[in-house]
Design a protein around this motif. Structure first.
Motif, mmCIF file in Angstrom:
data_model
loop_
_atom_site.group_PDB
_atom_site.id
_atom_site.type_symbol
_atom_site.label_atom_id
_atom_site.label_comp_id
_atom_site.label_asym_id
_atom_site.label_seq_id
_atom_site.Cartn_x
_atom_site.Cartn_y
_atom_site.Cartn_z
ATOM 1 N N ALA A 12 0.869 -1.174 0.000
ATOM 2 C CA ALA A 12 0.000 0.000 0.000
ATOM 3 C C ALA A 12 0.905 1.222 0.000
ATOM 4 N N THR A 13 0.681 2.142 -0.945
ATOM 5 C CA THR A 13 1.560 3.303 -1.104
ATOM 6 C C THR A 13 0.779 4.580 -0.857
ATOM 7 N N LYS A 14 1.330 5.468 -0.005
ATOM 8 C CA LYS A 14 0.660 6.707 0.388
ATOM 9 C C LYS A 14 1.602 7.895 0.185
ATOM 10 N N LEU A 15 1.024 9.007 -0.261
ATOM 11 C CA LEU A 15 1.746 10.266 -0.443
ATOM 12 C C LEU A 15 1.387 11.209 0.697
ATOM 13 N N ALA A 16 2.383 11.842 1.311
ATOM 14 C CA ALA A 16 2.154 12.764 2.433
ATOM 15 C C ALA A 16 2.795 14.108 2.118
ATOM 16 N N PHE A 17 1.953 15.158 2.067
ATOM 17 C CA PHE A 17 2.451 16.497 1.776
ATOM 18 C C PHE A 17 1.546 17.511 2.462
ATOM 19 N N ASP A 18 2.151 18.381 3.255
ATOM 20 C CA ASP A 18 1.417 19.448 3.930
ATOM 21 C C ASP A 18 2.285 20.703 3.896
ATOM 22 N N PRO A 19 2.032 21.623 2.947
ATOM 23 C CA PRO A 19 2.897 22.794 2.805
ATOM 24 C C PRO A 19 2.897 23.703 4.021
ATOM 25 N N SER A 20 1.879 23.607 4.873
ATOM 26 C CA SER A 20 1.878 24.413 6.094
ATOM 27 C C SER A 20 2.840 23.853 7.136
ATOM 28 N N TRP A 21 3.276 22.615 6.939
ATOM 29 C CA TRP A 21 4.214 21.980 7.881
ATOM 30 C C TRP A 21 5.622 21.896 7.292
ATOM 31 N N SER A 22 5.724 21.513 6.012
ATOM 32 C CA SER A 22 7.026 21.351 5.374
ATOM 33 C C SER A 22 6.861 21.516 3.867
ATOM 34 N N PRO A 23 7.859 22.090 3.178
ATOM 35 C CA PRO A 23 7.782 22.186 1.716
ATOM 36 C C PRO A 23 8.104 20.875 1.015
ATOM 37 N N TYR A 24 8.538 19.865 1.781
ATOM 38 C CA TYR A 24 8.941 18.589 1.200
ATOM 39 C C TYR A 24 7.792 17.586 1.283
ATOM 40 N N PHE A 25 7.837 16.592 0.385
ATOM 41 C CA PHE A 25 6.826 15.545 0.418
ATOM 42 C C PHE A 25 7.472 14.210 0.778
ATOM 43 N N TYR A 26 6.622 13.258 1.172
ATOM 44 C CA TYR A 26 7.081 11.939 1.605
ATOM 45 C C TYR A 26 6.176 10.877 0.982
ATOM 46 N N VAL A 27 6.771 9.750 0.644
ATOM 47 C CA VAL A 27 6.025 8.616 0.099
ATOM 48 C C VAL A 27 6.286 7.406 0.989
ATOM 49 N N PHE A 28 5.222 6.742 1.381
ATOM 50 C CA PHE A 28 5.299 5.563 2.249
ATOM 51 C C PHE A 28 4.861 4.345 1.440
ATOM 52 N N ASN A 29 5.724 3.349 1.358
ATOM 53 C CA ASN A 29 5.395 2.102 0.678
ATOM 54 C C ASN A 29 5.354 0.990 1.727
#
Length: 391
Positions: A148-165
């Motif tokens: 299961a793969t999820k994308l995590a991005f919250d510009p109010s917290w960080s300009p970077y994104f994360y992907v969880f596999n």
């Protein structure tokens, strides 16, 4: 706000109503750029007296047809043509699978018909800026495991994104597969790192329902009707994780499979929306803290009034119970709950303020809620290779 806040250049002042008239005619993407150049224009977008008259983003749902790699959009507002939601700016992969979306970024899995099944290829893109980033390939375990793969991005917290596999292994004795390890990609340094400190006896399995990222914590629904929280994943050290229960559900209840709820957020507070046991009411809960805290019931939304019926459950010959509708997404900031009505094969929006249903489009699909984000990908923090492209 002062009457001369509309400054279009040296010595050129306009009153608010004329400034608003000019800004309201801009495409949303141009408006986002304009308000970054002038504090007076930026204040318009945060003023409730003016914000309803300003350009609105192309809010909608991304989806794919089963026989095509093309990405389409079911829009909730007029399309001004400034966003390429079809993802035509991406390289021409032999196949492209729409995987996840989070706060304006889109995650896809791509490959070729000859691609090795032991390697996964992902690309993250921003339709608003036409940027895209191919992630380094990640190895998969031998056939038989699920992911299961999820994308995590919250510009109010960080300009970077994360992907969880999430890799899940099935115990031949147990009913559910369980997380055995998680590969985490960080765009901060363009690398994957492995979190393998998972105990199979906890029987944690990630549900297909979307997730929430709040304050640097990732909240995911599990197949056992609980919430999995992953924290401190913005570095290469082992992140922490814990679980807590969702409201109302009992893991042994036969209704669990057909009346799954949906995580969301409003004003930085975790929410959960779930049908009651008969499907006639949607219950809106808010969490007052985590890991320790309580769910508090905030609203009861009448589905009987909205649909004009009282029966929402069907029992099948094998004992399985299904509901006539399913929750597709939430936008509690805008006061909207999105539903799929199976009998009508229709995507609908439900307004919390009016209690009315509005048709979005016909057809049953897997829909990913999309609200554009016009910020550019930040520069990486290492000298490692990174593929960031734009026209």
């Amino acid at each position: 706000m002062d009457a001369d806040s509309g400054d279009f250049g040296s010595g050129n002042k306009l009153p608010d109503d004329l400034t608003l008239d000019v800004l309201s005619r801009l495409p949303y993407k141009s408006f986002c750029r304009a308000k970054c150049t002038c504090t007076g224009w930026l204040s318009f977008s945060s003023n409730p007296h003016y914000c309803d008259k300003l350009p609105t983003p192309l809010t909608g749902f991304l989806y794919q047809k089963s026989d095509s790699s093309a990405v389409e959009v079911a829009s909730l507002c007029p399309d001004d043509g400034s966003f390429d939601t079809s993802l035509s700016f991406l390289p021409r992969y032999e196949w492209l699978e729409l995987t996840d979306s989070c706060n304006g970024l889109v995650l896809c899995k791509y490959g070729r018909n000859t691609s090795s099944p032991s390697v996964a290829h992902f690309v993250v893109c921003n339709p608003a800026t036409r940027q895209w980033m191919e992630l380094p390939e990640t190895l998969l375990e031998p056939e038989g495991d699920s992911y299961a793969t999820k994308l995590a991005f919250d510009p109010s917290w960080s300009p970077y994104f994360y992907v969880f596999n999430f890799e899940e292994k099935r115990n031949p004795v147990e009913r559910w597969a369980c997380i055995s390890k998680v590969a985490i990609f960080s765009s901060r340094n363009s690398t994957w790192f492995m979190d393998d400190k998972w105990e199979p006896s906890n029987q944690i399995s990630v549900d297909c329902q979307p997730h929430v990222l709040l304050g640097g914590k990732l909240f995911l629904q599990t197949s056992s009707c609980r919430v999995l929280v992953i924290d401190a994943f913005d570095n290469t050290e082992q992140p922490s994780h814990w679980i807590f229960d969702l409201p109302g559900y009992k893991p042994t209840s036969p209704m669990v499979d057909c009346l799954t709820g949906y995580l969301g957020h409003k004003s930085g507070v975790l929410h959960y929306v779930q049908p009651d046991t008969g499907g006639r009411t949607l219950l809106v809960w808010a969490r007052d803290g985590y890991p320790h805290g309580h769910w508090n019931l905030k609203h009861r939304l009448s589905m009987s009034d909205a649909f004009g019926q009282n029966i929402f459950l069907d029992e099948h010959f094998d004992g399985f119970v299904s509901c006539h509708y399913d929750i597709v997404s939430l936008d509690l900031e805008r006061g909207l709950v999105f539903l799929c009505h199976f009998a009508a094969e229709r995507l609908l929006s439900y307004s919390l303020s009016t209690g009315k249903l509005t048709k979005i489009r016909d057809g049953l699909r897997r829909y990913l809620y999309y609200v554009p984000n016009c910020s550019m990908f930040p520069a990486k923090e290492t000298d490692k290779d990174q593929d960031v492209s734009e026209p």
